[in-house]
Write a protein that holds these residues in place. Structure first.
Motif, PDB file in Angstrom:
ATOM      1  N   GLN A 184       0.853  -1.185   0.000  1.00 28.49           N
ATOM      2  CA  GLN A 184       0.000   0.000   0.000  1.00 28.49           C
ATOM      3  C   GLN A 184       0.893   1.241   0.000  1.00 28.49           C
ATOM      4  O   GLN A 184       1.991   1.198   0.531  1.00 28.49           O
ATOM      5  CB  GLN A 184      -0.888   0.025   1.237  1.00 28.49           C
ATOM      6  CG  GLN A 184      -1.822  -1.155   1.331  1.00 28.49           C
ATOM      7  CD  GLN A 184      -2.659  -1.082   2.606  1.00 28.49           C
ATOM      8  OE1 GLN A 184      -2.941  -0.006   3.104  1.00 28.49           O
ATOM      9  NE2 GLN A 184      -3.053  -2.223   3.106  1.00 28.49           N
ATOM     10  N   PRO A 185       0.420   2.339  -0.531  1.00 30.82           N
ATOM     11  CA  PRO A 185       1.259   3.542  -0.579  1.00 30.82           C
ATOM     12  C   PRO A 185       1.258   4.322   0.745  1.00 30.82           C
ATOM     13  O   PRO A 185       0.792   5.442   0.821  1.00 30.82           O
ATOM     14  CB  PRO A 185       0.630   4.357  -1.706  1.00 30.82           C
ATOM     15  CG  PRO A 185      -0.816   3.969  -1.653  1.00 30.82           C
ATOM     16  CD  PRO A 185      -0.825   2.509  -1.261  1.00 30.82           C
ATOM     17  N   ARG A 186       1.763   3.698   1.803  1.00 33.20           N
ATOM     18  CA  ARG A 186       1.862   4.371   3.100  1.00 33.20           C
ATOM     19  C   ARG A 186       3.347   4.623   3.359  1.00 33.20           C
ATOM     20  O   ARG A 186       4.103   3.694   3.642  1.00 33.20           O
ATOM     21  CB  ARG A 186       1.254   3.521   4.203  1.00 33.20           C
ATOM     22  CG  ARG A 186      -0.238   3.313   4.021  1.00 33.20           C
ATOM     23  CD  ARG A 186      -0.853   2.652   5.207  1.00 33.20           C
ATOM     24  NE  ARG A 186      -0.285   1.325   5.432  1.00 33.20           N
ATOM     25  CZ  ARG A 186      -0.739   0.454   6.318  1.00 33.20           C
ATOM     26  NH1 ARG A 186      -1.762   0.772   7.071  1.00 33.20           N
ATOM     27  NH2 ARG A 186      -0.184  -0.715   6.466  1.00 33.20           N
ATOM     28  N   TYR A 187       3.760   5.859   3.259  1.00 31.43           N
ATOM     29  CA  TYR A 187       5.168   6.235   3.412  1.00 31.43           C
ATOM     30  C   TYR A 187       5.418   6.898   4.762  1.00 31.43           C
ATOM     31  O   TYR A 187       4.547   7.582   5.297  1.00 31.43           O
ATOM     32  CB  TYR A 187       5.582   7.220   2.315  1.00 31.43           C
ATOM     33  CG  TYR A 187       5.806   6.572   0.985  1.00 31.43           C
ATOM     34  CD1 TYR A 187       7.081   6.274   0.544  1.00 31.43           C
ATOM     35  CD2 TYR A 187       4.729   6.253   0.162  1.00 31.43           C
ATOM     36  CE1 TYR A 187       7.296   5.687  -0.690  1.00 31.43           C
ATOM     37  CE2 TYR A 187       4.925   5.659  -1.072  1.00 31.43           C
ATOM     38  CZ  TYR A 187       6.210   5.378  -1.488  1.00 31.43           C
ATOM     39  OH  TYR A 187       6.421   4.790  -2.702  1.00 31.43           O
ATOM     40  N   ARG A 188       6.638   6.734   5.267  1.00 31.04           N
ATOM     41  CA  ARG A 188       7.137   7.441   6.443  1.00 31.04           C
ATOM     42  C   ARG A 188       8.553   7.863   6.109  1.00 31.04           C
ATOM     43  O   ARG A 188       9.303   7.108   5.479  1.00 31.04           O
ATOM     44  CB  ARG A 188       7.158   6.550   7.689  1.00 31.04           C
ATOM     45  CG  ARG A 188       5.807   5.963   8.078  1.00 31.04           C
ATOM     46  CD  ARG A 188       4.834   7.052   8.535  1.00 31.04           C
ATOM     47  NE  ARG A 188       3.552   6.500   8.903  1.00 31.04           N
ATOM     48  CZ  ARG A 188       2.486   6.447   8.114  1.00 31.04           C
ATOM     49  NH1 ARG A 188       2.566   6.889   6.881  1.00 31.04           N
ATOM     50  NH2 ARG A 188       1.351   5.966   8.531  1.00 31.04           N
ATOM     51  N   GLY A 189       8.959   9.076   6.531  1.00 36.46           N
ATOM     52  CA  GLY A 189      10.288   9.544   6.176  1.00 36.46           C
ATOM     53  C   GLY A 189      10.968  10.302   7.295  1.00 36.46           C
ATOM     54  O   GLY A 189      10.327  10.748   8.248  1.00 36.46           O
ATOM     55  N   LEU A 190      12.279  10.436   7.162  1.00 37.01           N
ATOM     56  CA  LEU A 190      13.110  11.171   8.113  1.00 37.01           C
ATOM     57  C   LEU A 190      14.018  12.104   7.344  1.00 37.01           C
ATOM     58  O   LEU A 190      14.591  11.721   6.320  1.00 37.01           O
ATOM     59  CB  LEU A 190      14.009  10.201   8.902  1.00 37.01           C
ATOM     60  CG  LEU A 190      13.352   9.116   9.726  1.00 37.01           C
ATOM     61  CD1 LEU A 190      14.404   8.141  10.222  1.00 37.01           C
ATOM     62  CD2 LEU A 190      12.622   9.739  10.898  1.00 37.01           C
ATOM     63  N   ALA A 191      14.189  13.319   7.855  1.00 36.78           N
ATOM     64  CA  ALA A 191      15.122  14.268   7.256  1.00 36.78           C
ATOM     65  C   ALA A 191      15.721  15.117   8.372  1.00 36.78           C
ATOM     66  O   ALA A 191      15.054  15.412   9.362  1.00 36.78           O
ATOM     67  CB  ALA A 191      14.417  15.163   6.245  1.00 36.78           C
ATOM     68  N   VAL A 192      16.956  15.482   8.211  1.00 34.07           N
ATOM     69  CA  VAL A 192      17.614  16.416   9.123  1.00 34.07           C
ATOM     70  C   VAL A 192      17.512  17.784   8.467  1.00 34.07           C
ATOM     71  O   VAL A 192      17.957  17.963   7.338  1.00 34.07           O
ATOM     72  CB  VAL A 192      19.092  16.035   9.356  1.00 34.07           C
ATOM     73  CG1 VAL A 192      19.787  17.072  10.214  1.00 34.07           C
ATOM     74  CG2 VAL A 192      19.191  14.646   9.988  1.00 34.07           C
ATOM     75  N   VAL A 193      16.937  18.751   9.172  1.00 31.90           N
ATOM     76  CA  VAL A 193      16.731  20.067   8.572  1.00 31.90           C
ATOM     77  C   VAL A 193      17.643  21.140   9.167  1.00 31.90           C
ATOM     78  O   VAL A 193      17.470  22.319   8.886  1.00 31.90           O
ATOM     79  CB  VAL A 193      15.241  20.499   8.654  1.00 31.90           C
ATOM     80  CG1 VAL A 193      14.385  19.577   7.809  1.00 31.90           C
ATOM     81  CG2 VAL A 193      14.759  20.534  10.090  1.00 31.90           C
ATOM     82  N   SER A 194      18.615  20.751   9.967  1.00 31.43           N
ATOM     83  CA  SER A 194      19.580  21.717  10.505  1.00 31.43           C
ATOM     84  C   SER A 194      20.582  22.079   9.413  1.00 31.43           C
ATOM     85  O   SER A 194      20.684  21.382   8.392  1.00 31.43           O
ATOM     86  CB  SER A 194      20.306  21.134  11.715  1.00 31.43           C
ATOM     87  OG  SER A 194      21.102  20.043  11.325  1.00 31.43           O
ATOM     88  N   PRO A 195      21.344  23.165   9.590  1.00 28.68           N
ATOM     89  CA  PRO A 195      22.290  23.577   8.545  1.00 28.68           C
ATOM     90  C   PRO A 195      23.285  22.493   8.129  1.00 28.68           C
ATOM     91  O   PRO A 195      23.613  22.384   6.950  1.00 28.68           O
ATOM     92  CB  PRO A 195      23.010  24.778   9.171  1.00 28.68           C
ATOM     93  CG  PRO A 195      22.013  25.340  10.112  1.00 28.68           C
ATOM     94  CD  PRO A 195      21.280  24.148  10.677  1.00 28.68           C
ATOM     95  N   MET A 196      23.755  21.667   9.055  1.00 25.83           N
ATOM     96  CA  MET A 196      24.703  20.614   8.682  1.00 25.83           C
ATOM     97  C   MET A 196      24.028  19.538   7.841  1.00 25.83           C
ATOM     98  O   MET A 196      24.650  18.903   7.007  1.00 25.83           O
ATOM     99  CB  MET A 196      25.351  19.989   9.914  1.00 25.83           C
ATOM    100  CG  MET A 196      26.471  19.018   9.548  1.00 25.83           C
ATOM    101  SD  MET A 196      27.318  18.283  10.956  1.00 25.83           S
ATOM    102  CE  MET A 196      28.072  19.697  11.711  1.00 25.83           C
ATOM    103  N   GLY A 197      22.743  19.338   8.052  1.00 29.59           N
ATOM    104  CA  GLY A 197      22.002  18.341   7.290  1.00 29.59           C
ATOM    105  C   GLY A 197      22.356  16.914   7.663  1.00 29.59           C
ATOM    106  O   GLY A 197      23.026  16.651   8.656  1.00 29.59           O
ATOM    107  N   THR A 198      21.900  15.995   6.845  1.00 29.47           N
ATOM    108  CA  THR A 198      22.147  14.574   7.070  1.00 29.47           C
ATOM    109  C   THR A 198      23.588  14.245   6.697  1.00 29.47           C
ATOM    110  O   THR A 198      24.024  14.554   5.589  1.00 29.47           O
ATOM    111  CB  THR A 198      21.185  13.718   6.231  1.00 29.47           C
ATOM    112  OG1 THR A 198      19.848  14.080   6.546  1.00 29.47           O
ATOM    113  CG2 THR A 198      21.391  12.239   6.485  1.00 29.47           C
TER     114      THR A 198
END
Length: 186
Positions: free
Chosen positions: A114-128
């Motif tokens: 099923q199209p159920r997505y979950r995601g993670l992102a780092v939004v600080s200046p250094m990023g991921t």
């Protein structure tokens, strides 16, 4: 052990509905006092959910990490580990899939049926700065050791796709940071 953090006095998780700025706001505070080798970190966690129709499908969590050691701390990394377990109905999570989009700095997992997505992102200046996808039966269930955790937070983008189909999880990280006494990183 996996009990490194102690809730700070007055830092128990609190939710406000509505919050001062958003539909739901939460706050918590904790320290590394229970770690085997504490380094005097104090962490504030804030989270926000908006009810506007164009903003109601994501959650923002902000972590502010304070150095209360009285000395400069170098090489600090922060990471979040998630095991979403698709599907939620039933006893197995054999439909987990995922990956990492380096351009967007976004780690994601989804239910292959099923199209159920979950995601993670780092939004600080250094990023991921590091991302790792795990095959739970082969890597996590055999012991999620401190070494494996640190390697996943510091090795960069080594395993960004599922090594095998089935039950998976992922970790996203940022750092290293250098914090002077009484300074913080977000």
């Amino acid at each position: 052990p996996d009990v490194d953090f102690q809730v700070d006095p007055g830092g128990r998780f609190q939710v406000k509905k509505p919050g001062p700025r958003f539909a739901e706001e939460a706050r918590a505070a904790f320290s590394d006092a229970w770690a085997e080798d504490p380094i005097c970190l104090f962490i504030e966690q804030g989270s926000w959910v908006d009810s506007a129709s164009d903003k109601n499908d994501y959650l923002i969590c902000e972590y502010t990490i304070w150095n209360r050691s009285g000395q400069t701390l170098s090489g600090l990394r922060a990471g979040l580990f998630f095991d979403w377990d698709f599907p939620w109905t039933g006893s197995t999570a054999t439909r987990d899939r995922g990956g990492f989009n380096q351009t967007e700095g976004l780690g994601w997992m989804f239910d292959s049926a099923q199209p159920r997505y979950r995601g993670l992102a780092v939004v600080s200046p250094m990023g991921t700065t590091s991302y790792r996808y795990f095959s739970n039966p082969n890597e996590i269930f055999n012991g999620f050791t401190g070494t494996l955790k640190y390697d996943a937070m510091s090795e960069g983008f080594v395993q960004t796709l599922p090594p095998v189909a089935g039950d998976g999880s992922h970790l996203i990280a940022t750092g290293p940071y250098t914090l002077a006494p009484d300074s913080a990183a977000r």
